[in-house]
Motif scaffolding. Structure first.
Motif, PDB file in Angstrom:
ATOM      1  N   PHE A 139      41.905  43.129  46.723  1.00 16.21           N
ATOM      2  CA  PHE A 139      40.618  42.841  46.206  1.00 16.21           C
ATOM      3  C   PHE A 139      40.443  41.236  45.924  1.00 16.21           C
ATOM      4  N   ASN A 140      41.476  40.649  45.310  1.00 11.93           N
ATOM      5  CA  ASN A 140      41.352  39.260  45.242  1.00 11.93           C
ATOM      6  C   ASN A 140      41.139  38.586  46.582  1.00 11.93           C
ATOM      7  N   MET A 141      41.749  38.922  47.346  1.00 12.72           N
ATOM      8  CA  MET A 141      41.484  38.072  48.787  1.00 12.72           C
ATOM      9  C   MET A 141      40.061  38.069  49.013  1.00 12.72           C
ATOM     10  N   LEU A 142      39.183  39.136  48.726  1.00 12.47           N
ATOM     11  CA  LEU A 142      38.023  39.396  49.276  1.00 12.47           C
ATOM     12  C   LEU A 142      36.958  39.200  48.320  1.00 12.47           C
ATOM     13  N   HIS A 143      37.178  39.270  46.993  1.00 12.09           N
ATOM     14  CA  HIS A 143      36.197  39.081  45.942  1.00 12.09           C
ATOM     15  C   HIS A 143      36.277  38.300  44.958  1.00 12.09           C
ATOM     16  N   ASP A 144      35.127  37.886  44.416  1.00 12.29           N
ATOM     17  CA  ASP A 144      35.007  37.150  43.154  1.00 12.29           C
ATOM     18  C   ASP A 144      35.300  38.134  41.842  1.00 12.29           C
ATOM     19  N   PRO A 145      36.069  37.709  40.753  1.00 15.57           N
ATOM     20  CA  PRO A 145      35.993  38.642  39.730  1.00 15.57           C
ATOM     21  C   PRO A 145      35.160  39.463  39.372  1.00 15.57           C
ATOM     22  N   LYS A 146      33.954  38.624  39.310  1.00 15.96           N
ATOM     23  CA  LYS A 146      32.582  39.189  38.695  1.00 15.96           C
ATOM     24  C   LYS A 146      31.940  40.094  39.269  1.00 15.96           C
ATOM     25  N   VAL A 147      32.580  40.661  40.618  1.00 17.94           N
ATOM     26  CA  VAL A 147      31.835  41.573  41.353  1.00 17.94           C
ATOM     27  C   VAL A 147      32.067  42.911  40.549  1.00 17.94           C
ATOM     28  N   ILE A 148      32.997  43.500  39.939  1.00 21.74           N
ATOM     29  CA  ILE A 148      33.319  44.477  39.377  1.00 21.74           C
ATOM     30  C   ILE A 148      32.192  44.585  38.167  1.00 21.74           C
ATOM     31  N   PRO A 149      32.363  43.700  37.288  1.00 20.47           N
ATOM     32  CA  PRO A 149      31.154  43.787  36.284  1.00 20.47           C
ATOM     33  C   PRO A 149      29.524  43.702  36.541  1.00 20.47           C
ATOM     34  N   ARG A 150      29.541  43.034  37.825  1.00 16.99           N
ATOM     35  CA  ARG A 150      28.265  43.039  38.145  1.00 16.99           C
ATOM     36  C   ARG A 150      27.615  44.323  39.121  1.00 16.99           C
ATOM     37  N   TYR A 151      28.399  44.713  39.813  1.00 15.67           N
ATOM     38  CA  TYR A 151      28.278  45.720  40.717  1.00 15.67           C
ATOM     39  C   TYR A 151      28.783  47.256  40.545  1.00 15.67           C
ATOM     40  N   ALA A 152      29.633  47.286  39.861  1.00 17.31           N
ATOM     41  CA  ALA A 152      30.346  48.703  39.616  1.00 17.31           C
ATOM     42  C   ALA A 152      31.155  48.613  38.127  1.00 17.31           C
ATOM     43  N   PRO A 153      30.330  48.437  37.382  1.00 21.23           N
ATOM     44  CA  PRO A 153      30.719  48.625  35.745  1.00 21.23           C
ATOM     45  C   PRO A 153      31.311  49.969  35.094  1.00 21.23           C
ATOM     46  N   ASP A 154      30.248  50.759  35.674  1.00 21.08           N
ATOM     47  CA  ASP A 154      30.716  51.932  35.427  1.00 21.08           C
ATOM     48  C   ASP A 154      32.068  52.795  35.683  1.00 21.08           C
ATOM     49  N   ALA A 155      32.626  51.998  36.852  1.00 23.16           N
ATOM     50  CA  ALA A 155      33.620  52.542  37.673  1.00 23.16           C
ATOM     51  C   ALA A 155      35.032  52.239  36.526  1.00 23.16           C
ATOM     52  N   VAL A 156      35.015  51.304  35.840  1.00 23.81           N
ATOM     53  CA  VAL A 156      35.967  50.962  34.771  1.00 23.81           C
ATOM     54  C   VAL A 156      36.274  52.212  33.622  1.00 23.81           C
ATOM     55  N   ILE A 157      37.508  52.746  33.833  1.00 20.27           N
ATOM     56  CA  ILE A 157      37.803  53.792  32.820  1.00 20.27           C
ATOM     57  C   ILE A 157      38.812  53.695  31.977  1.00 20.27           C
ATOM     58  N   GLY A 158      39.618  52.306  32.114  1.00 22.96           N
ATOM     59  CA  GLY A 158      40.599  52.062  31.333  1.00 22.96           C
ATOM     60  C   GLY A 158      41.504  50.880  31.705  1.00 22.96           C
ATOM     61  N   ASN A 159      42.632  50.816  31.275  1.00 24.67           N
ATOM     62  CA  ASN A 159      43.420  49.740  31.514  1.00 24.67           C
ATOM     63  C   ASN A 159      44.908  50.205  32.094  1.00 24.67           C
ATOM     64  N   LEU A 160      45.597  49.468  32.610  1.00 24.42           N
ATOM     65  CA  LEU A 160      46.872  49.927  33.081  1.00 24.42           C
ATOM     66  C   LEU A 160      48.021  49.622  32.004  1.00 24.42           C
ATOM     67  N   LYS A 161      48.649  50.595  32.026  1.00 22.47           N
ATOM     68  CA  LYS A 161      49.505  50.713  30.950  1.00 22.47           C
ATOM     69  C   LYS A 161      50.908  50.045  31.219  1.00 22.47           C
ATOM     70  N   LYS A 162      51.281  49.117  30.693  1.00 20.78           N
ATOM     71  CA  LYS A 162      52.300  48.032  30.970  1.00 20.78           C
ATOM     72  C   LYS A 162      53.656  48.630  30.508  1.00 20.78           C
TER      73      LYS A 162
END
Length: 581
Positions: free
Chosen positions: A558-581
Motif C-alpha cells: 500500500f505504501n509503495m503505491l499510495h499516499d497515507p491520506k487515500v484511506i481517510p479520503r476515499y474509504a473511511p468507512d472501511a476502517v473497522i479497528g486496529n491491529l492488536k499488538k
C-alpha cells in the motif's frame, strides 16, 4: 448555472475540468465508476514531452518537430497531421503545466520504443499515471468541497443519452444516478476512454477486430466504448475503429495464467535495458521497436513462454517497479544466471551466448535485430535478474470519434457538432495505426486542455448570446461565467479530511486471516484493520490488486503505491479497528 458537463473522470476529463475552471466555467463531472481516475492511474512509463524544462535541465536536445516525425512514423502515416501537430506541439507545455500547477516531479526522462530522443517523463518512486491523475483528482475534489457552486462531481453516474436541440447542437445529457434518471444541461466533453475491455453484446472489438476478441486486456472493465456509442448515436463520425493496439508485455500471473485482465509491464522496463527472451533463452527482436512490431515478432517466434528479463543495472533504475511486480507474484528474482537458466530448462552456456551476442551488439552500436540504442554495462551470468513471463494483451484503442484540432467532435457530414467535444482515448485519428509509449497520458492532458479551452469559449458565446436575447439580464438565464477570473485562484483547496479513527475494536493477524475471500475481505494497512469487501468494485486498480492481500498485512504494498491520506479520503468507512499488538 451555466456549466460544462465532463463525462469521464480519468486524466483527460480531469485536465478538461481544470482547464474549464481556469477559464472561469463551472463544471459538472459525471463518472460511471465509484472512484474516478480510470485507466490513467495504471499508466506505468510516463508522459511524453518535447522541449520541456526537465529535458533542458538534463541537456537533452529535442523539439516538437522531431517528436512529430517520430509519431508520424509510428502511426504508419495513418494519423492526421493536424492532430499530431497539436499533440506534439503542445507536449512541452503540457508537461510544464503539470509540474508548475500541480507541483509534480517529472524530472526523470527516458527513451521508449519508437522515440529518437529521451522524452518520456516520470518522477522518482511512483507510477506516473497514478501520481499525475491523483494530483488532479484531489485538487478537483477539494474544489468541489470548498466551492460546490463551481464544481460538482457525481460518481456512479452513467450517461445514457446526449440531448440535442432543434438545430442539432448538444445541450446536455441524461444519466442514471442512485437508481434515478437525471438530466443536466450544458455543453459536453466526452472523456470516457477506449474500448479495449469491450466484451459486451455490442462489442466494438468483436465488430472491428474479431481476431482480438479472445485476447486478455490491461484495461479496467469500465472501458467499453460508452462514449463512442453515445456520440455515434448522436451523429458523430467514427474513425479507425479497427486500429487496436496489442501491447507485447502483459504480465502473466503463474497462479492465474488464463486471467482475462493482466497487469502491464511498464515500457520503461525495456527502455532502461530489459531484454525479451523466448523459451530457449534467445533474443528475437529489437526490444525498443514499436509495440505492434514487437508483438508481431512474439507471435511469429511462437516459442512460449516468453520472458522479460532485467539485469541488476536495469532493475536498479526501475527498482520500485521490480519490487512491486515481485510483491504481486508477477516477477521472480534470480541471484545468478545459472539459477535463471535452470528455471528455463536450458544450459547456462546457452544463456551466456545470448548475453555475449548482445554485448557484442552494444560495442558495435547495432545488433543483429537492428537495435541501435543500448543501456550501459555488460550482461553476464554473474549477476542477479528480475524475470517475468509476458504475453500480448489488448491495451489501447487508436480508433474513436473524429475530432478537429480544437477537439470538436465531427459529424458524418464533416461538420463540428455544436456543444460536443472529446479528449483522451475516445478521440480517434491522433495516433494512427500505432500509439507511441508515453503518448496516452500526453493525449489526455493535451486534448483535455484543448477541449476545455474550446468548450469554455463555446459556453461563453452561448451565454453571451442568451444574455443579449434576454435583454442583458444575466440573471434571466442563471448564468455564471467569469472568464477573467481563474477558478483555481478563486477557491483555495479544502484541507484534507482528518484520518478516520475506526471503531474501538482490535484484531489479531489471525482474526484478519479468516477474512480472505472476495465476499469477505479484510486487510491491514499501517496498523489499521480494513473491511474492503464493499470497496472492491470501486478500486481503480481492480479487485485483484486487493485480493492478492486478502486476510494479510498489505502495508508495504500500500505504501509503495499510495499516499497515507487515500484511506481517510476515499474509504473511511472501511476502517473497522486496529491491529492488536
Amino acid at each position: 448555472m451555466a456549466q460544462v458537463i465532463v463525462v469521464g473522470g480519468g486524466l483527460a476529463g480531469l485536465s478538461a475540468a481544470h482547464t474549464l475552471l481556469e477559464r472561469g466555467a463551472n463544471v459538472l463531472l459525471l463518472d460511471k465508476q465509484g472512484f474516478i481516475g480510470g485507466n490513467s492511474t495504471k499508466a506505468t512509463s510516463g508522459i511524453n514531452g518535447a522541449g520541456t524544462q526537465s529535458q533542458q535541465d538534463l541537456g537533452i536536445i529535442d523539439s516538437a518537430r522531431t517528436f512529430f516525425d517520430d509519431t508520424k512514423k509510428s502511426a504508419r502515416d495513418l494519423a492526421r497531421d493536424d492532430l499530431i501537430r497539436v499533440l506534439t506541439g503542445r507536449s512541452g507545455d503540457a508537461v510544464n503545466w503539470l509540474q508548475n500547477k500541480f507541483g509534480l516531479d517529472l524530472s526523470k526522462v527516458a527513451r521508449l520504443g519508437g522515440h529518437s530522443q529521451p522524452r518520456t517523463h516520470r518522477g522518482d518512486a511512483q507510477f506516473p499515471g497514478m501520481v499525475i491523475t491523483y494530483a488532479q483528482m484531489e485538487r478537483l475534489e477539494d474544489l468541489a468541497v470548498s466551492d460546490p457552486e463551481r464544481v460538482k462531481i457525481y460518481k456512479k453516474s452513467r450517461v445514457v443519452k446526449l440531448l440535442k436541440d432543434e438545430s442539432g447542437g448538444v445541450i446536455g445529457v441524461e444519466y442514471t444516478r442512485n437508481g434515478k434518471n437525471e438530466t443536466a444541461y450544458g455543453p459536453v466533453v466526452l472523456a470516457t476512454g477506449g474500448y479495449a475491455s469491450d466484451f459486451t453484446e455490442t462489442s466494438l472489438i468483436k465488430k472491428y477486430r474479431p481476431e482480438y476478441y479472445d485476447l486478455p486486456t490491461t484495461n479496467g472493465e469500465h472501458a467499453t466504448g460508452d462514449g463512442h456509442k453515445l456520440a455515434i448515436a448522436t451523429g458523430a463520425s467514427g474513425i479507425d475503429f479497427e486500429k487496436v493496439q496489442v501491447h507485447p508485455t502483459g504480465l502473466v500471473d503463474p497462479k492465474e495464467p488464463d486471467s482475462k485482465v493482466k497487469f502491464l509491464a511498464a515500457e520503461a522496463l525495456r527502455g532502461v535495458g530489459g531484454l525479451i527472451l523466448d523459451n530457449q533463452g534467445k533474443r528475437f527482436v529489437d526490444e525498443l521497436q514499436h509495440r505492434d512490431f514487437v508483438t508481431g515478432k512474439m507471435w511469429e517466434n511462437g516459442k512460449t513462454p516468453i520472458r522479460l528479463v532485467l539485469n541488476s543495472a536495469a532493475a536498479k533504475q526501475m527498482e520500485w517497479h521490480a519490487k512491486h511486480y515481485v510483491g504481486r507474484g508477477l516477477m521472480k528474482k534470480f541471484e545468478t544466471g545459472e539459477e535463471f537458466a535452470k528455471e528455463i530448462g536450458i544450459p547456462a552456456s546457452q544463456l551466456k551466448k545470448t548475453f555475449d551476442d548482445y554485448n557484442a551488439g552494444v560495442k558495435a552500436g547495432k545488433d543483429a535485430y537492428g537495435r541501435k540504442f543500448f543501456s550501459p554495462g555488460e550482461w553476464t551470468l554473474n549477476d542477479s535478474f528480475y524475470v517475468a513471463i509476458i504475453t500480448p494483451v489488448l491495451h489501447y484503442t487508436m480508433g474513436g470519434v473524429e475530432i478537429d484540432p480544437e477537439a470538436r467532435i465531427i459529424d458524418t457530414n464533416g461538420k463540428p457538432i455544436p456543444g460536443l467535444f472529446a479528449a483522451g482515448e475516445i478521440a480517434g485519428g491522433v495516433h494512427g495505426a500505432n500509439r507511441l509509449g508515453g503518448s496516452s497520458l500526453l493525449g489526455c492532458v493535451v486534448f483535455g486542455r484543448v477541449s476545455g479551452d474550446t468548450a469554455a469559449s463555446y459556453l461563453l458565446q452561448q451565454t453571451t448570446a442568451a444574455v443579449a436575447k434576454a435583454g442583458g439580464r444575466l440573471g434571466a438565464i442563471g448564468g455564471h461565467l467569469e472568464a477573467s477570473k481563474p477558478a483555481a485562484a478563486a477557491a483555495a483547496p479544502a484541507a484534507a479530511p482528518a484520518e478516520a479513527s475506526g471503531s474501538e475494536g482490535a484484531y489479531t493477524l489471525a482474526d484478519v486471516a479468516k477474512h480472505n475471500t472476495k465476499d469477505d475481505v479484510w486487510v491491514v494497512v499501517n496498523g489499521q484493520v480494513l473491511d474492503v469487501t464493499s470497496f472492491l468494485p470501486d478500486h481503480p486498480g481492480g479487485e485483484k490488486a486487493i485480493l492478492l492481500y486478502a486476510g494479510r498485512d498489505a502495508t508495504d504494498e500500500f505504501n509503495m503505491l499510495h499516499d497515507p491520506k487515500v484511506i481517510p479520503r476515499y474509504a473511511p468507512d472501511a476502517v473497522i479497528g486496529n491491529l492488536k499488538k
